[in-house]
Design a protein around this motif. Structure first.
Motif, mmCIF file in Angstrom:
data_model
loop_
_atom_site.group_PDB
_atom_site.id
_atom_site.type_symbol
_atom_site.label_atom_id
_atom_site.label_comp_id
_atom_site.label_asym_id
_atom_site.label_seq_id
_atom_site.Cartn_x
_atom_site.Cartn_y
_atom_site.Cartn_z
ATOM 1 N N TYR A 472 -24.994 24.105 10.210
ATOM 2 C CA TYR A 472 -23.711 24.511 9.759
ATOM 3 C C TYR A 472 -22.662 23.559 10.797
ATOM 4 N N THR A 473 -21.878 22.880 10.197
ATOM 5 C CA THR A 473 -21.004 21.974 11.050
ATOM 6 C C THR A 473 -19.605 22.178 10.345
ATOM 7 N N THR A 474 -18.497 22.002 11.098
ATOM 8 C CA THR A 474 -17.042 22.037 10.724
ATOM 9 C C THR A 474 -16.629 20.419 10.219
ATOM 10 N N THR A 475 -15.265 20.634 9.955
ATOM 11 C CA THR A 475 -14.731 19.159 9.634
ATOM 12 C C THR A 475 -14.856 18.034 10.529
ATOM 13 N N ASN A 476 -14.683 18.073 11.783
ATOM 14 C CA ASN A 476 -14.612 17.060 12.863
ATOM 15 C C ASN A 476 -16.023 16.758 13.240
#
Length: 607
Positions: A472-476
């Motif tokens: 799970y990773t976010t945009t940046n």
């Protein structure tokens, strides 16, 4: 006055007699020059030559009363003062064999200028030399080399032949931009054959054969492609291996052993002993464990056999090793060391950092590589246990590796990794691990920055993962590549893979078993059409097979799903339920019952 008249009359009579004699001689072109007692030579205007490479056809107008002719050719100038047979000349017909025109002279050299003259001979009389109007002629380019057959050309050699006994001295060709001169031996000259060795494969050569400075033949030859022979690496341990190859490899100059998957060329070669070359076998020692190597036998810069292999799993020698028997030793192991650190957890030991938040979760920047190593037991089911509330990596890391461990959190509200650092992680891997009971395995949910280049799961069982996914990773936060091979995922309430970045990344799932995931298999919030998603030889049961871009983003090969999965173009939906396909999926037993599908999925269930 009478006296003068008498003298004048006598002079006129003498002049008349002289003119008569002259008139008779000029009228007979083929007579004898009475002044010099010689035959007259052929007319210069009739003397001509038609040259080829090593011979020339001579033509002239025949002279009367001539028994034979002598012809002389020389690489030096010819004129009357030059005696016949001087150095550099060839004389034809002294034996009286040339009796008529035309006549072909032989034994000339190609691309050579010759001067030419001819004389007529009768009994003990001969004419003056007659010369070509142009004095000289030049032979054509010679070709004494025969065209090599296919069997005479290999990837490193060419066999050349010519008429035995011809006068030749050496051969030239260009190799890697340098002119090579090969001096022919007396034996090679006598039999008219030579084999040039050490040539480059699949290379065009212009080969010229000489006699001194004169080229006698030229040929263009292209060597064949070099095909590597069959080879094998066996008896692999942490520190040694055996490399073997089939016979018939031909000439060898040495071998190379290099770290990584590389293609050798100019590297320094190790010498091969006569025993090794005869046995087609090299014993490789002093290797590092868990390390990829390339071994190749070489012929100069040409690879004749090559294999890439990995030594048995182990801790490389350049790591500082610390054994952990208690969770109280954890912080000291991290903070008292730097560089490459291997933390060894013995069999039967559990390092539980989940009891409270006081246990250190940050891996310091001073640690550039970290291995958490579970000591192996009597069978692969016995593994030490490491429990965490969520590790975070600070600074750049070359490698972070979990091996042979039960890796757990304390339920689906905490993580294995709760990444907060901003550094670059070259590789994060889980090998032969049971990963369980976590909100997420690798989770970056705080919209931080950083890069994880390679995240891999190999020979793992991942169980009971919550809403924050296996990844799970976010945009940046940037992930370049995710791989899962020979592994099982059993239960994930969120997406198995959720990556929000807009930069392209790749996801590869191979020979794995996926079960019980109600959310979309792959969620890519910042979907990029350059993403590469590939799934092969995989079984899925009770999995939401939804993927980005209307399911057209995945390339699937030999992917089979149970009947309760969505139909997608990258997988084959069977009529089997999960309990039809697997032995007891609810209890984590994924032994494949259906014979048609035993070749697919995590190999541990197909035995």
């Amino acid at each position: 006055m009478k006296i003068l008249n008498h003298i004048s009359g006598a002079g006129l009579a003498l002049l008349f007699a002289s003119l008569c004699v002259s008139s008779c001689t000029d009228g007979n072109d083929w007579g004898v020059d009475s002044a010099y007692d010689r035959l007259f030579g052929t007319k210069e205007s009739s003397f001509s030559v038609s040259a080829s490479a090593v011979s020339a056809e001579i033509k002239w107008e025949s002279t009367k009363d001539t028994e034979y002719y002598i012809i002389e050719a020389s690489t030096d100038s010819l004129y009357d003062a030059v005696q016949m047979g001087a150095e550099g000349s060839l004389v034809y017909g002294e034996d009286g064999s040339i009796t008529q025109s035309p006549y072909t002279i032989t034994g000339l050299m190609g691309e050579t200028t010759y001067y030419l003259r001819i004389k007529s001979v009768s009994k003990e009389k001969e004419s003056n030399w007659v010369y070509l109007p142009e004095y000289k002629f030049t032979t054509d380019k010679e070709q004494i080399l025969n065209e090599p057959s296919e069997t005479e050309i290999t990837d490193e050699s060419v066999s050349l032949t010519w008429e035995a006994g011809l006068e030749v001295t050496h051969i030239t060709y260009t190799q890697d931009g340098t002119l090579v001169t090969y001096e022919l031996t007396d034996e090679e000259k006598a039999v008219g054959k030579v084999t040039l060795m050490g040539l480059n494969p699949n290379t065009e050569y212009t080969i010229t054969i000489y006699n001194g400075e004169v080229a006698r033949g030229e040929i263009e030859v292209t060597t064949s492609m070099s095909v590597e022979v069959e080879s094998e690496v066996s008896e692999i341990t942490q520190h040694s291996a055996v490399f073997t190859w089939t016979e018939g490899v031909g000439r060898l100059t040495g071998y190379v052993l290099l770290k990584g998957d590389v293609y050798p060329s100019d590297e320094t070669q190790n010498a091969l002993s006569a025993e090794e070359e005869t046995a087609c076998r090299i014993e490789l020692n002093n290797l590092e464990p868990s390390t990829t190597y390339t071994v190749a036998i070489m012929r100069d810069k040409v690879v004749r056999a090559r294999k890439v292999f990995q030594t048995a799993v182990g801790i490389p020698s350049d790591y500082t090793q610390v054994t952990l028997t208690s969770r109280d030793e954890w912080a000291g192991a991290l903070n008292d060391n730097s560089g490459k650190l291997a933390i060894i957890i013995p069999q039967g030991v559990t390092i539980d950092l989940t009891a409270n938040t006081s246990f250190q979760t940050e891996i310091p920047a001073a640690i550039t590589s970290l291995i958490l190593w579970g000591e192996e037991g009597e069978d692969n089911m016995q593994k030490p246990t490491f429990k965490t509330r969520g590790l975070s990596l600070s600074g750049d890391k070359s490698e972070v590796r979990f091996y042979n461990l039960n890796v757990e959190s304390n339920g689906t509200s905490n993580y294995i990794f709760r990444q907060k650092g901003t550094g670059t992680i070259e590789s994060l891997s889980f090998e032969s691990c049971n990963v369980a009971n976590a909100a997420g395995v690798f989770c970056e949910r705080d919209k931080g920055s950083g890069t994880l280049k390679n995240l891999s799961f190999s020979d793992c069982i991942v169980t009971n993962i919550g809403n924050y996914s296996v990844v799970y990773t976010t945009t940046n936060y940037i992930v370049n590549k995710i791989t899962m091979v020979n592994s099982t995922v059993n239960g994930c309430t969120g997406n198995m893979f959720r990556v929000a970045q807009t930069e392209p990344y790749s996801l590869e799932i191979t020979a794995s078993t996926l079960y019980n995931a109600s959310q979309a298999l792959i969620r890519s919030d910042g979907y990029n059409s350059a993403n590469i998603f590939t799934i092969s030889n995989t079984l899925m049961g009770t999995v939401n097979t939804t993927t980005p871009n209307n399911n057209s983003s995945v390339t699937g090969t030999n992917v089979y799903t149970t009947s309760d999965c969505y139909s997608v173009n990258w997988a084959t939906k069977t009529e089997l339920s999960a309990t039809d396909l697997f032995e007891d999926p609810a209890s984590g037993n994924f032994v494949v019952k259906a014979a048609d599908y035993k070749a697919y999925g995590d190999p541990r269930w197909n035995k």
